[in-house]
Write a protein that holds these residues in place. Structure first.
Motif, short mmCIF file in Angstrom:
data_model
loop_
_atom_site.label_atom_id
_atom_site.label_comp_id
_atom_site.label_asym_id
_atom_site.label_seq_id
_atom_site.Cartn_x
_atom_site.Cartn_y
_atom_site.Cartn_z
N ARG A 1 0.85 -1.69 0.42
CA ARG A 1 0.16 -0.39 0.03
C ARG A 1 0.86 1.26 0.03
NH1 ARG A 1 -5.75 -0.03 1.61
NH2 ARG A 1 -5.41 2.46 2.08
N ARG A 2 0.65 2.52 -0.37
CA ARG A 2 1.30 3.68 -0.96
C ARG A 2 1.78 4.28 0.65
NH1 ARG A 2 2.27 5.90 -5.71
NH2 ARG A 2 0.69 4.53 -7.25
N ASP A 3 0.23 3.93 1.55
CA ASP A 3 0.87 4.49 3.10
C ASP A 3 1.36 3.35 3.95
OD1 ASP A 3 -0.82 2.25 3.18
OD2 ASP A 3 -2.59 3.58 4.09
N SER A 4 1.78 2.49 3.44
CA SER A 4 3.15 1.05 4.31
C SER A 4 4.13 1.89 4.47
CB SER A 4 3.10 0.09 3.36
OG SER A 4 4.18 -0.45 4.37
N PRO A 5 4.93 1.98 5.21
CA PRO A 5 5.98 1.97 5.89
C PRO A 5 7.23 1.17 4.85
CG PRO A 5 5.34 1.07 7.59
CD PRO A 5 4.22 1.18 6.96
N VAL A 6 6.94 0.52 4.34
CA VAL A 6 8.15 -1.07 3.28
C VAL A 6 8.18 0.59 2.23
CG1 VAL A 6 7.67 -3.16 2.56
CG2 VAL A 6 7.14 -2.82 5.09
N SER A 7 9.53 0.45 2.21
CA SER A 7 9.86 0.44 1.53
C SER A 7 11.34 -0.12 0.34
CB SER A 7 10.24 2.24 1.22
OG SER A 7 11.22 1.68 2.10
N ALA A 8 11.22 -1.07 0.97
CA ALA A 8 11.95 -2.26 0.10
C ALA A 8 12.73 -3.57 1.00
CB ALA A 8 13.36 -1.86 0.51
N LEU A 9 13.28 -3.84 0.16
CA LEU A 9 12.61 -5.67 0.42
C LEU A 9 13.32 -6.36 1.83
CD1 LEU A 9 13.16 -8.13 -2.38
CD2 LEU A 9 11.10 -7.01 -1.84
N ALA B 1 -6.52 -9.47 -12.61
CA ALA B 1 -5.03 -9.28 -11.60
C ALA B 1 -5.40 -8.21 -11.29
CB ALA B 1 -4.23 -9.78 -11.98
N MET B 2 -5.78 -7.34 -10.75
CA MET B 2 -5.09 -6.31 -10.75
C MET B 2 -6.13 -5.06 -10.92
SD MET B 2 -3.21 -3.85 -8.21
CE MET B 2 -2.66 -4.78 -7.88
N PRO B 3 -7.42 -4.79 -9.83
CA PRO B 3 -7.98 -3.67 -10.46
C PRO B 3 -7.59 -2.46 -10.16
CG PRO B 3 -9.69 -5.80 -9.02
CD PRO B 3 -7.81 -5.69 -8.94
N ASP C 1 -4.24 2.48 -4.79
CA ASP C 1 -3.82 3.02 -3.84
C ASP C 1 -2.39 2.16 -3.35
OD1 ASP C 1 -5.98 4.10 -3.16
OD2 ASP C 1 -7.90 2.88 -2.89
N LEU C 2 -2.07 1.63 -4.69
CA LEU C 2 -0.58 0.24 -3.84
C LEU C 2 0.31 0.88 -4.82
CD1 LEU C 2 -2.62 -2.49 -5.01
CD2 LEU C 2 -1.89 -1.78 -2.78
N HIS C 3 2.00 0.54 -4.83
CA HIS C 3 2.84 1.02 -5.44
C HIS C 3 3.77 0.08 -4.90
CE1 HIS C 3 6.29 2.01 -2.46
NE2 HIS C 3 4.58 1.91 -1.49
N ILE C 4 4.62 -0.37 -6.25
CA ILE C 4 6.16 -1.19 -6.32
C ILE C 4 6.86 -1.00 -5.49
CG2 ILE C 4 7.15 -2.57 -8.03
CD1 ILE C 4 5.15 -2.04 -9.93
N ILE C 5 7.63 -1.72 -5.00
CA ILE C 5 8.78 -1.53 -4.10
C ILE C 5 9.68 -2.41 -4.77
CG2 ILE C 5 7.42 -1.15 -2.48
CD1 ILE C 5 8.39 -3.41 -1.27
N HIS C 6 9.80 -3.05 -5.32
CA HIS C 6 10.92 -4.20 -5.94
C HIS C 6 10.84 -5.21 -7.36
CE1 HIS C 6 15.03 -6.20 -5.47
NE2 HIS C 6 14.25 -6.90 -5.72
N ARG C 7 11.36 -4.52 -8.33
CA ARG C 7 11.32 -5.75 -9.19
C ARG C 7 12.60 -6.48 -9.93
NH1 ARG C 7 7.71 -3.01 -13.33
NH2 ARG C 7 6.70 -1.06 -12.47
#
Length: 318
Positions: free
Chosen positions: A138-146, A229-231, A237-243
């Motif tokens: 989620r964009r409001d998550s504190p997680v930004s890295a694996l 799969a991703m409406p 409200d979501l974002h990618i933190i790792h590819r």
């Protein structure tokens, strides 16, 4: 009875017993040879499936197309054999019951490890030759890295998914994050580990992350761009933190001891199918296949990396 007549009776009886023993030995060998001769004209296409009826319809058109073009190597009939899981399919390949299997790259590597099956061609699906895994929150998550995922929860699809299980697990281990399976969404992981749960579908993965039921999800970039799969209302409200790095979309495998002539002709027919208008409907049915291509050095390197990663997953995760 005179001794000479008794001797003749004994000899005849011994000869009769010897003939019975010989016939008992020879008949099974003859039966096996006959069975092998009968099956040598059959090409068997295998599939790991939880929905055999649907998958049979997806496989048969291309199998029919291929078989019609393999008479020069003795192939006159095609059959489909489904397996319930990778273990059963690996057994079919080792025992020669399946000749050819189509799988995602992770599934193909797994079968090759367990059965000795060998890559025949790369498979391009819906114009995509390679894809990669995305981790998202989620964009409001504190997680930004694996590396910030310890003590948190991850949703993946299932153990046979390349992009939504195999690659995520190998990637986490490479980042020194130790995954552990959870009993369910209410289970809590250890503080120094990442807990993961199986969501069974890509839509469930996106839903669970969007609702905050898990901290992170992982599936392919194709699924990230797919409304099914991703409406769109979730993606906002979501974002990618790792590819991850890219890897082949799918592969065609053959059993290790398949006749070289059959193998070569199968490769030739599949390569030619990509440019044959008559093959297009069958290819579309075949999981949206748009082309078959040869295994190039870069793709082989990616497959080798995936193989090494999966060995580590088996040792450290499963």
């Amino acid at each position: 009875m005179p001794p000479s007549q008794r001797l003749k009776c004994v000899v005849h009886r011994l000869l009769g017993q010897c003939l019975l023993v010989l016939s008992a030995l020879v008949y099974p060998l003859t039966a096996v040879a006959a069975a092998q001769d009968r099956s040598s004209h059959v090409l068997v296409l295998g599939r790991i499936s939880d929905d055999p009826r649907q998958h049979h319809g997806q496989l048969k058109p291309l199998l029919d197309y291929v078989v019609a073009r393999m008479a020069s190597v003795g192939i006159r009939e095609g059959r489909i054999l489904m397996a319930r899981d990778a273990q059963q399919m690996a057994s079919y390949l080792r025992r020669g019951r399946v000749d050819w299997v189509t799988e995602t790259s992770g599934g193909a590597v797994l079968l090759a490890e367990r059965s000795g099956a060998e890559p025949l061609l790369l498979t391009e699906r819906n114009g995509v030759a390679q894809y990669h895994t995305v981790f998202f929150t989620r964009r409001d998550s504190p997680v930004s890295a694996l590396t910030q995922l310890r003590g948190r929860r991850l949703a993946v699809q299932g153990v046979m998914s390349t992009s939504a299980y195999m690659v995520p697990m190998t990637t986490l281990l490479a980042h020194q994050v130790q995954p552990e399976i959870l009993m369910g969404l209410d289970d809590t992981p250890a503080a120094d580990r990442l807990g993961y749960v199986f969501a069974r579908s890509e839509l469930n993965i996106a839903t669970w992350v969007h609702r905050g039921q898990v901290d992170v999800g992982a599936f392919s970039n194709i699924d990230w761009d797919s409304p099914g799969a991703m409406p769109a209302r979730y993606r906002r409200d979501l974002h990618i933190i790792h590819r991850t790095a890219s890897y082949p979309r799918a592969l065609e495998l053959v059993r290790a001891d398949l006749s070289p002539a059959v193998r070569a002709r199968l490769r030739e027919v599949l390569l030619e199918a990509s440019s044959d208008p008559a093959a297009r409907p069958a290819l579309q049915q075949f999981f949206g296949t748009s082309a078959f291509t040869r295994v190039d050095p870069d793709s082989q390197s990616r497959l080798d990396e995936l193989r090494q990663g999966l060995r580590r997953v088996r040792m450290e995760v499963e």
